[in-house]
Design an enzyme around this catalytic site. Sequence first.
Site, mmCIF file in Angstrom:
data_model
loop_
_atom_site.group_PDB
_atom_site.id
_atom_site.type_symbol
_atom_site.label_atom_id
_atom_site.label_comp_id
_atom_site.label_asym_id
_atom_site.label_seq_id
_atom_site.Cartn_x
_atom_site.Cartn_y
_atom_site.Cartn_z
ATOM 1 N N ASN A 156 0.800 -1.226 0.000
ATOM 2 C CA ASN A 156 0.000 0.000 0.000
ATOM 3 C C ASN A 156 0.834 1.277 0.000
ATOM 4 O O ASN A 156 0.415 2.295 -0.536
ATOM 5 C CB ASN A 156 -0.988 -0.001 1.169
ATOM 6 C CG ASN A 156 -0.304 -0.095 2.518
ATOM 7 O OD1 ASN A 156 0.633 -0.864 2.701
ATOM 8 N ND2 ASN A 156 -0.781 0.675 3.479
ATOM 9 N N GLU A 251 3.993 -3.966 12.458
ATOM 10 C CA GLU A 251 3.075 -2.846 12.254
ATOM 11 C C GLU A 251 1.923 -3.403 11.426
ATOM 12 O O GLU A 251 2.072 -3.683 10.247
ATOM 13 C CB GLU A 251 3.798 -1.691 11.552
ATOM 14 C CG GLU A 251 3.072 -0.369 11.645
ATOM 15 C CD GLU A 251 1.937 -0.276 10.637
ATOM 16 O OE1 GLU A 251 0.762 -0.452 11.052
ATOM 17 O OE2 GLU A 251 2.220 -0.036 9.467
ATOM 18 N N CYS A 285 -3.422 1.558 6.873
ATOM 19 C CA CYS A 285 -3.848 0.974 8.151
ATOM 20 C C CYS A 285 -4.340 2.036 9.126
ATOM 21 O O CYS A 285 -4.972 1.706 10.129
ATOM 22 C CB CYS A 285 -2.714 0.167 8.771
ATOM 23 S SG CYS A 285 -1.135 1.006 8.797
#
Length: 476
Positions: A156, A251, A285
Amino acid sequence: MTKDHKDAPMLIAGAWRSSKNQHPIVDPYRGDTVGASAQATLSDLEDAIAAARKGADAMAAMPGHERQNRLQKVAGRLAAEKSEIAKLLSRESGKAVRDSQGEIDRAVDTFSLSAGEAIRIEGRHVPLDGSAMGAGRYAFLLRFPVGVVAAITPFNAPVNLTAHKVAPALAAGNAIVLKPPPQTPLAIQRMIEIVQEVGFPEGALNVVHGGAEIGKALVAHPGVDFITFTGSTQAGTAIKAGSGLKRVALELGGNGVTIVHSDADITAAATACARNSMRLAGQSCISVQTVLVERSRFDAFVAILLDKVKELKLGDPLDPATDVGTLIDEAAAKRVESWVDDARKNGAKVLTGGVRHGAAHEPTVLVDVKPQMEVVCNEVFGPVVSILPYDDLSEVVDFTNRSRFGLQCGIFTASNQTTFDLVRKLKTGGIIVNGTSTWRTDQLAYGGVRDSGMGREGPRYAIEDMTDQRLVVFNL
């Protein structure tokens, strides 16, 4: 620099290596093939880790000022090639080119910040005269590179999130074995080439491409000393389970809660939430996914946000006027579509959007949602925002802390008292005051709690993770 077709070979012991097994990289907007990556075998992985073990010795011997100088050169080269790298990134990911350019700017910052930290790695004096046993002795905690870092990065924000692994690892004096995302390795490839060109030792950076089998073998390998991963909670859970006693930094996902209190600037809050729920097609996220608005301001907030979302342009990622490009592929867009359809069938109201076009999904605003719906309780990772009213701040705290995620949240309020009440009670990795959950700058200590991960990114904090403390005691 950029050609119509760019290959991403492996990098092992300073040499590029191809493979019979090539994975095609497809532009999700146009549907054409823009490149291919050379898929590693387990034998290739063994070679990469062996090279990294040798490279780790050379990196540990390199003075900090030399590491600083090389990392700063990488930053300069990335800045000079921003336009071409951003175009390549948009082609392979479907990301709007304005967002791709912003990502390259951030990768420049990440390398530059890491360069500065390379000469600020320090230990501390531990006073021993607090006990009779320690009196007359001197103790110091010193920091040394861990050795070999394994890094696995997502699709992403591939360039900057890879920079957040590679730059701190090299700044700390480590070698690294990198597994880029299968969907978006091409812009990363150019960054890797630049790192090689500025003159790090052979084996300092090694790259293997592949899927789950290579990733699983990488994290389990005894030649790896530290693992850093950004990606889904599901994959992070598997990595932690398969890593043995190695330290890990994970993460992971989030569900982007942002809170709008009754005393907030509604226009500012709605404008920020509209943009930050849809930028990157929601594939972040910390994307704004769920907005909790105090009931007396709910209708006004929804009206403004809806107008702002309707202004966003969905279209060709290479068009500078495009605000929202595609998702990473059509399968991802179909999943988002199915979640929205499921919410609608169960009583949610779609105020705008809700329609898929191939790999793209229209920016979508939902109300009348329920906490148990997928679009609320799980990570949408698409251009969808749900808006819920609340009557009391205790509801906000309960909603946020009951979630399995705890990455970042945003708070809009004019009250210091409200701010500090929420800061004390909300259990998340970060709280952005008068901003959305989406805000991040690259020197921050960034990370989450619960299913959102462990450890913190940001060059200074990553370097702490990528170094070992060594106690030295002088008996004098």
